[in-house]
Design a protein around this motif. Structure first.
Motif, short mmCIF file in Angstrom:
data_model
loop_
_atom_site.label_atom_id
_atom_site.label_comp_id
_atom_site.label_asym_id
_atom_site.label_seq_id
_atom_site.Cartn_x
_atom_site.Cartn_y
_atom_site.Cartn_z
N PRO A 74 -15.75 28.77 13.10
CA PRO A 74 -15.94 28.02 14.13
C PRO A 74 -16.16 26.03 13.52
O PRO A 74 -15.83 26.15 14.81
CB PRO A 74 -17.95 28.09 13.20
N ALA A 75 -15.09 25.88 13.06
CA ALA A 75 -14.67 24.67 12.94
C ALA A 75 -13.84 24.85 13.59
O ALA A 75 -13.29 23.36 14.34
CB ALA A 75 -14.35 24.53 11.38
N ASP A 76 -12.82 26.54 14.54
CA ASP A 76 -12.20 25.68 15.06
C ASP A 76 -12.82 25.48 16.56
O ASP A 76 -11.65 24.54 17.55
CB ASP A 76 -11.36 27.06 15.57
N VAL A 77 -13.20 26.31 16.75
CA VAL A 77 -14.82 26.28 18.17
C VAL A 77 -14.29 24.24 18.33
O VAL A 77 -14.18 23.94 19.11
CB VAL A 77 -15.59 26.88 17.73
N ASP A 78 -15.32 23.88 17.01
CA ASP A 78 -15.87 22.76 17.19
C ASP A 78 -14.60 21.58 17.57
O ASP A 78 -14.02 20.98 18.40
CB ASP A 78 -16.18 22.08 15.88
N THR A 79 -12.93 21.69 17.36
CA THR A 79 -12.15 21.31 16.78
C THR A 79 -12.02 21.55 18.37
O THR A 79 -10.97 20.15 18.90
CB THR A 79 -10.62 21.93 15.84
N LEU A 80 -11.43 22.33 18.72
CA LEU A 80 -11.22 23.00 20.45
C LEU A 80 -12.49 21.85 21.68
O LEU A 80 -11.77 21.15 22.37
CB LEU A 80 -10.64 23.67 20.57
N ALA A 81 -13.51 21.71 21.06
CA ALA A 81 -14.45 21.31 22.66
C ALA A 81 -14.48 20.32 21.75
O ALA A 81 -14.28 19.02 22.93
CB ALA A 81 -15.44 21.36 21.63
N GLU A 82 -14.44 19.09 20.70
CA GLU A 82 -13.29 18.02 20.92
C GLU A 82 -12.52 17.76 22.02
O GLU A 82 -12.65 16.80 22.30
CB GLU A 82 -13.58 17.55 19.36
N GLN A 83 -11.66 18.28 20.92
CA GLN A 83 -9.72 18.39 21.77
C GLN A 83 -10.21 17.82 23.56
O GLN A 83 -9.73 16.96 24.29
CB GLN A 83 -8.85 18.85 21.90
N LEU A 84 -10.96 19.25 23.92
CA LEU A 84 -11.00 19.48 25.50
C LEU A 84 -12.27 17.94 25.82
O LEU A 84 -12.02 17.53 26.87
CB LEU A 84 -11.81 20.07 25.09
N LEU A 85 -13.23 17.69 24.73
CA LEU A 85 -13.66 16.11 25.70
C LEU A 85 -12.94 15.35 25.52
O LEU A 85 -13.07 14.25 26.93
CB LEU A 85 -14.87 16.17 24.75
N SER A 86 -11.99 15.02 24.30
CA SER A 86 -11.21 14.01 25.00
C SER A 86 -10.29 14.47 25.70
O SER A 86 -10.29 12.59 26.35
CB SER A 86 -10.40 13.52 23.35
N GLN A 87 -10.16 15.29 26.33
CA GLN A 87 -8.70 14.84 26.87
C GLN A 87 -9.20 15.17 28.54
O GLN A 87 -9.00 15.15 29.59
CB GLN A 87 -8.21 16.60 27.22
N GLY A 88 -10.67 15.06 28.73
CA GLY A 88 -11.25 14.90 30.25
C GLY A 88 -12.04 16.59 30.56
O GLY A 88 -12.23 16.48 31.78
N VAL A 89 -11.55 16.91 30.34
CA VAL A 89 -12.54 19.04 30.55
C VAL A 89 -13.23 18.99 30.60
O VAL A 89 -14.15 18.46 29.57
CB VAL A 89 -11.70 19.86 29.39
N GLN A 90 -13.82 19.63 31.80
CA GLN A 90 -15.61 19.69 32.07
C GLN A 90 -16.06 20.27 31.59
O GLN A 90 -15.29 21.55 31.62
CB GLN A 90 -15.71 19.37 33.38
N LEU A 91 -17.06 20.38 30.16
CA LEU A 91 -17.83 21.23 29.22
C LEU A 91 -18.28 21.41 30.18
O LEU A 91 -19.49 21.00 30.46
CB LEU A 91 -17.96 20.78 28.03
N ILE A 92 -19.14 23.63 30.11
CA ILE A 92 -20.67 23.59 30.56
C ILE A 92 -21.49 23.61 29.32
O ILE A 92 -22.60 23.03 29.60
CB ILE A 92 -20.12 25.28 31.27
N SER A 93 -21.32 23.78 28.24
CA SER A 93 -22.55 24.19 27.20
C SER A 93 -21.33 23.18 25.66
O SER A 93 -19.96 23.06 25.54
CB SER A 93 -22.49 25.35 26.73
N ARG A 94 -21.83 22.84 24.78
CA ARG A 94 -21.65 22.30 23.68
C ARG A 94 -21.33 23.69 22.60
O ARG A 94 -22.38 24.82 22.71
CB ARG A 94 -22.82 21.46 23.15
N PRO A 95 -20.30 23.16 21.66
CA PRO A 95 -20.74 24.31 20.67
C PRO A 95 -22.05 24.74 20.10
O PRO A 95 -22.75 23.82 19.80
CB PRO A 95 -19.35 24.35 19.84
N GLY A 96 -22.35 26.43 19.74
CA GLY A 96 -23.79 26.22 19.64
C GLY A 96 -23.36 28.18 19.60
O GLY A 96 -22.42 28.85 19.87
#
Length: 311
Positions: A74-96
């Motif tokens: 799960p920590a890797d999932v969170d890390t990836l989500a944070e990286q993608l957000l900072s890179q301007g990638v459009q997230l459909i959902s937040r980790p959960g």
């Protein structure tokens, strides 16, 4: 960048003729329906610990719902989500929490072509079994190939944002580069990108136990009257066998085996000229690659681009 993805989990398809597709994948193709819910079916490969490798959803329009990859924690999932957000990638959902068989922790986002990608960790392993000699059903999901109208942009996106690395490229004197094989492990590719006229699914590939089982499976699907596009043969890039068929909705599906494992420390990508017949098929047993064969896997324009699937 650090590689946070571990493996390909499943490919999810939306289909208008749900029953026909379910009959195909759970019957002749050799997957096992493990769960279903109101127009959704989850199909597992008997030899794989993944809860399912294909999800079918009843829908008015055919589309690729999503491609799902695993992460280690799960920590890797969170890390990836944070990286993608900072890179301007459009997230459909937040980790959960993930509300599909096996549960887990994950999130979804759009790639640069508008496909929905899911990444998850902590999904419960499924009780699976050893596939026996001469048993001609899929052991696991091998790889997915995606059509992209801008091959290099899409390749760069997957390298920069998700840590994929290039294994090999197919090219020709008149068409230039037409396919990039990308990896997240020592497996030659878990994803490839094909040059296509529009964003769509090119094919989904399923690993069989060995060469004998692959041939038995190819023959079994042929005898069932399923339309074969290309094969049986053995590619040069990846060194894997191939038999390509069309499912009832015109998606290309492949039986394969013996996909190459690389030494990542010493590997250098090749550029293979696919106009040479031994590049597309080392054995020379498949029907020749042609524009007609290639167009079969362009597929229909994907109606799901930048539209998240409802489930």
């Amino acid at each position: 960048m650090n590689r946070l993805l571990t493996h390909l989990r499943h490919v999810d398809l939306a289909v208008p003729d749900f029953e026909k597709q379910l009959d195909f994948y759970s019957g002749v193709w050799g997957l096992t329906e493990t769960a279903s819910d109101n127009g959704i079916s989850f199909l597992a490969a008997e030899g794989s610990p993944e809860q399912y490798v294909v999800r079918l959803r009843r829908a008015e329009e055919k589309r690729l719902d999503l491609v799902s990859y695993g992460a280690a924690t799960p920590a890797d999932v969170d890390t990836l989500a944070e990286q993608l957000l900072s890179q301007g990638v459009q997230l459909i959902s937040r980790p959960g929490g993930v509300d599909t068989p096996g549960g887990g922790y994950g999130f979804r986002f759009f790639d640069c072509d508008g496909r929905t990608i899911e990444v998850s960790a902590d999904v419960a392993a499924r009780r699976h079994r050893r596939i026996e000699t001469q048993e001609s059903i899929p052991v696991r999901l091998s790889h997915v190939v995606l059509n992209s109208p801008d091959l290099d942009r899409t390749r760069l996106w997957y390298e920069q944002h998700l840590g994929f690395r290039l294994s090999d490229t197919l090219s020709s004197p008149h068409m230039g580069e037409v396919m990039h094989f990308l990896r997240i492990s020592n497996q030659h590719h878990s994803m490839a990108l094909a040059k296509g006229p529009h964003t769509s699914l090119h094919h989904v590939s399923f690993e069989l136990r060995g060469l004998d089982e692959y041939m038995y499976g190819t023959g079994r699907v042929l005898r069932a009257g399923v339309r074969k596009i290309w094969g049986p043969g053995r590619h040069l890039a990846g060194n894997n066998t191939f038999s390509y068929f069309l499912d009832p909705h015109g998606n290309t599906v492949e039986y394969t085996t013996e996909l190459e494992s690389l030494d990542e420390d010493t590997w250098h990508p090749h550029v293979y000229d696919f106009s040479q017949p031994e590049v597309t098929d080392q054995w020379g047993t498949a029907n020749p690659m042609s524009e007609i064969v290639a167009k079969e896997s362009f597929n229909d324009v994907d109606r799901g681009v930048f539209v998240a699937p409802p489930v």
